[in-house]
Design a protein around this motif. Structure first.
Motif, mmCIF file in Angstrom:
data_model
loop_
_atom_site.group_PDB
_atom_site.id
_atom_site.type_symbol
_atom_site.label_atom_id
_atom_site.label_comp_id
_atom_site.label_asym_id
_atom_site.label_seq_id
_atom_site.Cartn_x
_atom_site.Cartn_y
_atom_site.Cartn_z
ATOM 1 N N ASN A 1 42.866 41.891 28.673
ATOM 2 C CA ASN A 1 44.191 41.880 29.298
ATOM 3 C C ASN A 1 44.125 41.174 30.652
ATOM 4 O O ASN A 1 43.528 41.682 31.597
ATOM 5 C CB ASN A 1 44.706 43.309 29.461
ATOM 6 C CG ASN A 1 46.145 43.341 29.924
ATOM 7 O OD1 ASN A 1 46.666 42.379 30.491
ATOM 8 N ND2 ASN A 1 46.793 44.465 29.684
ATOM 9 N N LEU A 2 44.755 40.033 30.762
ATOM 10 C CA LEU A 2 44.699 39.225 31.983
ATOM 11 C C LEU A 2 45.964 39.332 32.833
ATOM 12 O O LEU A 2 46.177 38.529 33.736
ATOM 13 C CB LEU A 2 44.427 37.766 31.624
ATOM 14 C CG LEU A 2 43.058 37.532 30.975
ATOM 15 C CD1 LEU A 2 42.973 36.148 30.371
ATOM 16 C CD2 LEU A 2 41.948 37.758 31.977
ATOM 17 N N THR A 3 46.784 40.346 32.575
ATOM 18 C CA THR A 3 47.976 40.572 33.385
ATOM 19 C C THR A 3 47.550 41.084 34.752
ATOM 20 O O THR A 3 46.881 42.118 34.846
ATOM 21 C CB THR A 3 48.918 41.591 32.705
ATOM 22 O OG1 THR A 3 49.215 41.113 31.391
ATOM 23 C CG2 THR A 3 50.190 41.785 33.515
ATOM 24 N N TYR A 4 47.921 40.366 35.799
ATOM 25 C CA TYR A 4 47.454 40.674 37.146
ATOM 26 C C TYR A 4 47.736 42.122 37.551
ATOM 27 O O TYR A 4 46.869 42.791 38.119
ATOM 28 C CB TYR A 4 48.097 39.720 38.157
ATOM 29 C CG TYR A 4 47.601 39.954 39.557
ATOM 30 C CD1 TYR A 4 46.366 39.458 39.963
ATOM 31 C CD2 TYR A 4 48.349 40.679 40.477
ATOM 32 C CE1 TYR A 4 45.886 39.677 41.243
ATOM 33 C CE2 TYR A 4 47.884 40.901 41.759
ATOM 34 C CZ TYR A 4 46.650 40.400 42.139
ATOM 35 O OH TYR A 4 46.180 40.629 43.408
ATOM 36 N N ALA A 5 48.916 42.625 37.269
ATOM 37 C CA ALA A 5 49.311 43.963 37.720
ATOM 38 C C ALA A 5 48.708 45.097 36.888
ATOM 39 O O ALA A 5 48.817 46.263 37.265
ATOM 40 C CB ALA A 5 50.831 44.082 37.710
ATOM 41 N N THR A 6 48.052 44.788 35.776
ATOM 42 C CA THR A 6 47.506 45.824 34.895
ATOM 43 C C THR A 6 46.063 46.149 35.271
ATOM 44 O O THR A 6 45.179 45.304 35.130
ATOM 45 C CB THR A 6 47.589 45.380 33.419
ATOM 46 O OG1 THR A 6 48.953 45.092 33.110
ATOM 47 C CG2 THR A 6 47.072 46.471 32.502
ATOM 48 N N ASP A 7 45.848 47.388 35.728
ATOM 49 C CA ASP A 7 44.511 47.850 36.107
ATOM 50 C C ASP A 7 43.957 48.895 35.146
ATOM 51 O O ASP A 7 42.923 49.517 35.434
ATOM 52 C CB ASP A 7 44.537 48.427 37.530
ATOM 53 C CG ASP A 7 44.752 47.351 38.580
ATOM 54 O OD1 ASP A 7 44.281 46.216 38.375
ATOM 55 O OD2 ASP A 7 45.401 47.645 39.597
ATOM 56 N N THR A 8 44.605 49.105 34.021
ATOM 57 C CA THR A 8 44.185 50.118 33.057
ATOM 58 C C THR A 8 42.757 49.857 32.599
ATOM 59 O O THR A 8 42.420 48.761 32.165
ATOM 60 C CB THR A 8 45.132 50.127 31.834
ATOM 61 O OG1 THR A 8 46.465 50.309 32.302
ATOM 62 C CG2 THR A 8 44.756 51.221 30.854
ATOM 63 N N THR B 1 48.323 32.278 43.480
ATOM 64 C CA THR B 1 48.101 33.701 43.776
ATOM 65 C C THR B 1 48.044 34.492 42.481
ATOM 66 O O THR B 1 48.314 33.979 41.397
ATOM 67 C CB THR B 1 49.241 34.282 44.655
ATOM 68 O OG1 THR B 1 50.467 34.219 43.904
ATOM 69 C CG2 THR B 1 49.391 33.525 45.965
ATOM 70 N N SER B 2 47.670 35.766 42.595
ATOM 71 C CA SER B 2 47.748 36.735 41.490
ATOM 72 C C SER B 2 47.056 36.264 40.213
ATOM 73 O O SER B 2 47.652 36.215 39.141
ATOM 74 C CB SER B 2 49.207 37.099 41.205
ATOM 75 O OG SER B 2 49.836 37.556 42.379
ATOM 76 N N GLN B 3 45.777 35.945 40.332
ATOM 77 C CA GLN B 3 44.970 35.496 39.196
ATOM 78 C C GLN B 3 43.857 36.514 38.917
ATOM 79 O O GLN B 3 43.202 36.985 39.844
ATOM 80 C CB GLN B 3 44.334 34.143 39.491
ATOM 81 C CG GLN B 3 45.330 33.029 39.700
ATOM 82 C CD GLN B 3 46.021 32.655 38.403
ATOM 83 O OE1 GLN B 3 45.394 32.226 37.436
ATOM 84 N NE2 GLN B 3 47.338 32.818 38.380
ATOM 85 N N ARG B 4 43.660 36.850 37.659
ATOM 86 C CA ARG B 4 42.522 37.682 37.261
ATOM 87 C C ARG B 4 41.434 36.762 36.720
ATOM 88 O O ARG B 4 41.710 35.813 35.993
ATOM 89 C CB ARG B 4 42.931 38.715 36.221
ATOM 90 C CG ARG B 4 43.889 39.785 36.749
ATOM 91 C CD ARG B 4 44.042 40.923 35.759
ATOM 92 N NE ARG B 4 42.849 41.749 35.739
ATOM 93 C CZ ARG B 4 42.700 42.864 36.462
ATOM 94 N NH1 ARG B 4 43.635 43.274 37.263
ATOM 95 N NH2 ARG B 4 41.583 43.561 36.367
ATOM 96 N N PHE B 5 40.176 37.091 37.056
ATOM 97 C CA PHE B 5 39.010 36.332 36.608
ATOM 98 C C PHE B 5 38.044 37.360 36.026
ATOM 99 O O PHE B 5 37.511 38.183 36.760
ATOM 100 C CB PHE B 5 38.383 35.606 37.809
ATOM 101 C CG PHE B 5 37.297 34.633 37.443
ATOM 102 C CD1 PHE B 5 37.561 33.282 37.388
ATOM 103 C CD2 PHE B 5 36.006 35.069 37.181
ATOM 104 C CE1 PHE B 5 36.554 32.370 37.068
ATOM 105 C CE2 PHE B 5 35.001 34.180 36.858
ATOM 106 C CZ PHE B 5 35.278 32.825 36.800
ATOM 107 N N HIS B 6 37.844 37.354 34.693
ATOM 108 C CA HIS B 6 37.045 38.369 34.001
ATOM 109 C C HIS B 6 35.749 37.789 33.450
ATOM 110 O O HIS B 6 35.752 36.688 32.902
ATOM 111 C CB HIS B 6 37.836 38.964 32.834
ATOM 112 C CG HIS B 6 39.030 39.754 33.261
ATOM 113 N ND1 HIS B 6 39.851 40.383 32.356
ATOM 114 C CD2 HIS B 6 39.544 40.037 34.476
ATOM 115 C CE1 HIS B 6 40.821 41.019 33.000
ATOM 116 N NE2 HIS B 6 40.650 40.809 34.293
#
Length: 188
Positions: free
Chosen positions: A116-123, A67-72
């Protein structure tokens, strides 16, 4: 004296064109985690096979990260994306519960946000409306490409960077992955 009537008629997209990052490597495609040799850029590379063993031909998170993965993805220049076509994760038709399920689509023009690949960071990211809301699970025991489409419901803003903020998979307790992911730019 003649009178001219001018009207502003909005351009209507006529088709889509597949767009890819400038190169298939970790400079242009990143994820929060990945299993050894199952790097995120492989999910965008159209030369990778879509049947048979998944290893090492697609993206899969590292063990213990289902869970909680960012894919950029960095497309190299700003583009208005109208749809995404994908083949969800499968390994020769099995392990289909590892495929991405719930996710948020985001766009940005900030290189620091991309890095920034931190899942909770949407900045620096803007949420992009899409339909359907989640990805379809690959058909169990089917060893091949099953393509599904995610439509961007209000494509307006061009972004250089796109993110899939992947919340969960289809039930696996160890991994999350995608076999193929292709972004389509609107053309007029």
């Amino acid at each position: 004296m003649s009178m001219r009537i001018l009207r502003r008629i909005p351009l209507i997209p006529t088709s889509y064109k597949a767009v890819y990052p400038p190169a298939y490597n970790s400079t242009y495609v990143k994820a929060t985690t990945n299993t050894f040799e199952m790097e995120p850029h492989k999910a965008l590379d159209p030369s990778q096979p879509l049947s048979g063993d998944a290893y090492p031909y697609c993206w899969m998170s590292d063990v213990g990260n289902p869970t909680s993965q960012r894919f950029h993805v960095d497309l190299g220049s700003a583009k208005v994306i109208g749809k995404i076509v994908y083949c969800n994760y499968h390994n020769a038709g099995y392990n289909t519960i590892r495929g991405v399920n719930g996710f948020t689509l985001q766009g940005s023009n900030s290189s620091s946000s991309f890095s920034n690949l931190t899942y909770a960071t949407d900045t620096g990211w803007t949420t992009i409306e899409k339909s359907p809301a989640s990805m379809t699970r690959h058909t169990q025991a089917y060893d091949g490409a099953l393509f599904y489409e995610i439509a961007v419901t209000s494509p307006i803003t061009p972004y250089r960077y796109y993110a899939l903020k992947c919340a969960n998979n289809h039930g696996d307790t160890s991994y999350m992955g995608i076999r193929r992911l292709t972004f389509y730019e609107l053309t007029y």
